[in-house]
Design a protein around this motif. Structure first.
Motif, PDB file in Angstrom:
ATOM      1  N   THR A 193      -8.156  94.780 -33.762  1.00 40.03           N
ATOM      2  CA  THR A 193      -9.091  94.250 -34.752  1.00 40.03           C
ATOM      3  C   THR A 193     -10.520  94.660 -34.373  1.00 40.03           C
ATOM      4  OG1 THR A 193      -7.648  92.349 -35.092  1.00 40.03           O
ATOM      5  CG2 THR A 193      -9.894  92.166 -35.914  1.00 40.03           C
ATOM      6  N   ALA A 194     -11.257  95.173 -35.341  1.00 41.08           N
ATOM      7  CA  ALA A 194     -12.599  95.701 -35.050  1.00 41.08           C
ATOM      8  C   ALA A 194     -13.564  95.355 -36.175  1.00 41.08           C
ATOM      9  CB  ALA A 194     -12.537  97.218 -34.870  1.00 41.08           C
ATOM     10  N   ILE A 195     -14.862  95.379 -35.830  1.00 36.48           N
ATOM     11  CA  ILE A 195     -15.934  95.216 -36.813  1.00 36.48           C
ATOM     12  C   ILE A 195     -16.298  96.591 -37.378  1.00 36.48           C
ATOM     13  CG2 ILE A 195     -18.380  94.682 -37.107  1.00 36.48           C
ATOM     14  CD1 ILE A 195     -16.913  92.205 -36.973  1.00 36.48           C
ATOM     15  N   CYS A 196     -16.428  96.680 -38.704  1.00 36.96           N
ATOM     16  CA  CYS A 196     -16.799  97.941 -39.360  1.00 36.96           C
ATOM     17  C   CYS A 196     -18.005  97.686 -40.249  1.00 36.96           C
ATOM     18  CB  CYS A 196     -15.631  98.479 -40.182  1.00 36.96           C
ATOM     19  SG  CYS A 196     -14.148  98.852 -39.197  1.00 36.96           S
ATOM     20  N   GLU A 197     -19.010  98.560 -40.131  1.00 34.14           N
ATOM     21  CA  GLU A 197     -20.281  98.329 -40.809  1.00 34.14           C
ATOM     22  C   GLU A 197     -20.303  98.828 -42.252  1.00 34.14           C
ATOM     23  OE1 GLU A 197     -22.646  96.582 -39.570  1.00 34.14           O
ATOM     24  OE2 GLU A 197     -21.812  96.369 -37.548  1.00 34.14           O
TER      25      GLU A 197
END
Length: 704
Positions: free
Chosen positions: A266-270
């Motif tokens: 799970t990751a943050i994407c801008e």
């Protein structure tokens, strides 16, 4: 099979196709969510739902009461208690192309009033291919666990969930009420070990890890579940007594602090470019993860923005699932078999030399119908460049999801010289009756009705299914056993079993799996179902195009069995008041109406229905308490586009207030609610001098 473009469909063709899609997708939901035995691929399911949505978008006034667009999952399985979810468990809308993700971001910005320069971040996480589960904790203690079921109500699997090591019994520092949601799954290694153990002891082996996980979680004996290597990823929540965090990512971290397993990918994407880059990264790792995923899920990270975006009828606006493309393999088609279903449909099935497709061994594939085999669509246009499919062919197998695939192409260079075109039967292989293909129908059907063993058995399996009579201890296995033994030939025979116990049925208690007590319990369960609700009876008849939602709709409209029966008989000329009244029901089109009227006016089928009803005490349909309602007893028509609620939500609200919702405007109509694009219905209402309200006016009118 190639389908006509939505833009070319006539209104009648669109109505007929929506009816067929509702039936197909409802059965697919039951097979996948309730029976753990998927019948069509994820890609085919997604394609059919997309086509259904496209037809509804072009013909919004044709949207059905039982529209697949408004369905989540399927009815909870038998054998478990039921739990009502405090907050509905939703499904996700799907994306298939990169452009869909850009469109998703653009639509959210438009909804929120954000420019391209304003920040809007997302989380991206693998979409686990398992079984959805909701865990309710109170004061940190696990109180109950429920499957998704139909989204509103699921199965109580609390005892089984307690056996999963990834699910903590007690949580320190949790809110007073905390519902944790996630996916139960099985790793590839554990799946292989389980199948090896099952095979060694002569037990059932599983087709894939998803089926194994679902079957293991749904064991009535929790000790069996304890022996199965189930895992759990947490990724969401339901009811909360206090917020977990201000962002999706921080809330997931909080779940990890509570000792739940969360997905490390799970990751943050801008922005959309970052989203797609993470999608590619996960896609490249897919084969080595050790568990099945079928896409990547994107969610708006800011929980305050999630709240502003809210929900559609069955999906959140702030999330979307980006599916992986289908998988392909080549193998030999050894034989084409014909199976006969409940409605008499002759369905061709390809028997394949087993081949591994995406890590799963497959040996069967759907061939759709005779046109698909011949290399054409049902309008005669070529598909696969006109190449037909023959026994002995080297074929390309298409698969998306761990379910039965389909044959996508043929390698003519490897076709045996002696091969012959497949001749689709015009005689039912089960009973010898003529197999007829009606004009405009892609399917050839056996005309034998209940004299056809395959149809009789499948119809009685439907009759005892969960949404129909749901007789405890009487399922598909018992239907096959008793039919083979000659004890039942039609549904009415089930209610005479007890009377026959002193003769041939005295054998029952001595058969394997039966005893005096279990036989007695069966007869008691049958007796309990002599008193039954009207919607269940209508659904149990297995009338083509009449699903569970339509059965409830008909029951509400007619109220009692005598009224419903009389209406179907009186509508036989297909004109006049009874026919017009049937077609006026919002959600009932000409295709469904013809099926209903045919069932009640065909001699053999009508006699079978009469024999059944003679054993039953059919209850009146429930009526809402409408005291003080401004629309009780009035007929309302919704037309045009509704912007503050879905058509299904508007209809449900009106019916809860005692209104009758119709699909057509007439002199009997009391109120027409007209949104943008209302067209001819609004014009007719004005010509008739009817009350016309816009959406805001309608909401104000019923506010009290």
């Amino acid at each position: 099979m190639a389908e006509p473009a939505v833009e070319t469909l006539s209104e009648e063709a669109a109505r007929a196709e929506l009816a067929a899609l509702a039936e197909t997708l409802s059965q697919a939901n039951r097979a996948y969510h309730t029976d753990d035995a998927p019948e069509i691929s994820d890609a085919d399911y997604d394609r059919l739902k997309q086509r259904n949505a496209a037809i509804e978008a072009r013909f919004p006034h044709l949207k059905r009461e039982d529209s697949p667009s408004d369905q989540v999952g399927s009815a909870p399985a038998e054998g478990f208690g039921k739990i009502r979810h405090a907050q509905r468990m939703m499904s996700l809308s799907n994306a298939f192309e990169d452009a869909d993700i850009t469109d998703f971001d653009t639509s959210l910005r438009r909804y929120l009033g954000l420019s391209e320069d304003d920040a809007l971040t997302y989380t991206a996480e693998p979409k686990i291919d398992g079984l959805s589960l909701s865990l309710r904790y109170e004061n940190g203690k696990l109180m109950q666990a429920a499957t998704r079921g139909n989204g509103s109500e699921g199965e109580n699997v609390t005892a089984n969930a307690r056996t999963i090591t990834d699910i903590p019994e007690q949580i320190d520092g949790a809110p007073e009420v905390l519902e944790v949601r996630g996916e139960v799954y099985m790793s590839h290694a554990d799946f292989a070990d389980l199948n090896a153990r099952q095979e060694a002891r002569g037990g059932k082996t599983f087709a894939n890890p998803r089926n194994a996980a679902a079957g293991s979680l749904r064991q009535l004996d929790a000790r069996i579940t304890r022996d199965r290597p189930l895992r759990f990823f947490a990724y969401a929540w339901g009811e909360l007594s206090e917020p977990l965090a201000e962002t999706q990512m921080a809330a997931i971290a909080r779940l990890k602090d509570f000792r739940f397993e969360t997905n490390p990918l799970t990751a943050i994407c801008e922005n959309p470019d970052a989203i797609l880059a993470h999608y590619r990264k996960i896609e490249t790792q897919r084969a080595t993860l050790g568990y099945d995923i079928d896409g990547v899920v994107y969610k708006v990270n800011d929980l305050a923005l999630q709240a502003r975006l809210g929900f559609r009828s069955t999906t959140p606006r702030w999330a979307i699932a980006h599916k992986f493309p289908a998988e392909l393999a080549w193998t030999r088609l050894e034989k084409i078999d014909i199976q006969v279903g409940r409605t008499g449909a002759l369905s061709p099935v390809a028997r394949l030399t087993p081949v591994t497709v995406g890590g799963v061994v497959v040996s069967n594939a759907t061939l759709h119908n005779e046109d698909y085999i011949a290399g054409r669509d049902n309008e005669g246009n070529p598909i696969r460049d006109g190449k037909d499919i023959r026994e002995g062919d080297w074929v390309q197998v298409y698969r998306a999801g761990d379910v039965i695939p389909k044959v996508a192409d043929v390698d003519l260079s490897k076709r045996p010289a002696e091969s012959q075109p497949f001749v689709f039967p015009t005689i039912c292989p089960e009973c010898g009756s003529d197999a007829i293909r009606e004009e405009g129908d892609a399917i050839r059907r056996c005309s034998g009705g209940m004299i056809c063993p395959a149809q009789a058995i499948e119809k009685m399996k439907h009759f005892v299914s969960r949404s129909a009579f749901d007789i405890e201890g009487f399922g598909a296995k018992q239907v096959e056993q008793f039919y083979t033994d000659g004890w039942i030939k039609e549904p009415a025979d089930i209610f005479t079993l007890k009377d026959n116990y002193g003769s041939g049925l005295q054998q029952l208690k001595n058969r394997e799996g039966w005893g005096e007590k279990s036989a007695g319990n069966l007869f008691d369960a049958i007796d309990e179902r002599r008193r039954i609700a009207l919607p269940r009876v209508i659904f149990s008849l297995g009338i083509r195009h009449v699903g569970e939602s339509a059965s409830a709709l008909l029951a509400r409209h007619y109220g009692t069995w005598p009224a419903f029966e009389a209406a179907m008989v009186n509508a036989a000329p297909m004109d006049g008041a009874a026919w017009d009244d049937l077609l006026s029901i919002d959600g009932v089109g000409a295709v469904m109406a013809h099926s209903l009227v045919a069932a009640f006016n065909q001699s053999a089928e009508r006699q079978s229905i009469d024999r059944l009803v003679a054993h039953l005490d059919i209850q009146e349909a429930e009526r809402p308490n409408t005291e003080g309602s401004p629309v009780a007893g009035k007929t309302v028509v919704f037309t045009g586009t509704l912007e503050r609620m879905t058509r299904a939500e508007a209809k449900a609200r009106a019916e809860a207030l005692g209104a009758k919702v119709s699909g057509s405007v007439s002199a009997k109509t009391d109120i027409v609610v007209a949104g943008p694009g209302a067209g001819s219905k609004e014009k007719k209402a004005r010509d008739l001098g009817l009350m016309i309200l816009d959406e805001d006016g309608w909401l104000e009118f019923i506010a009290g």
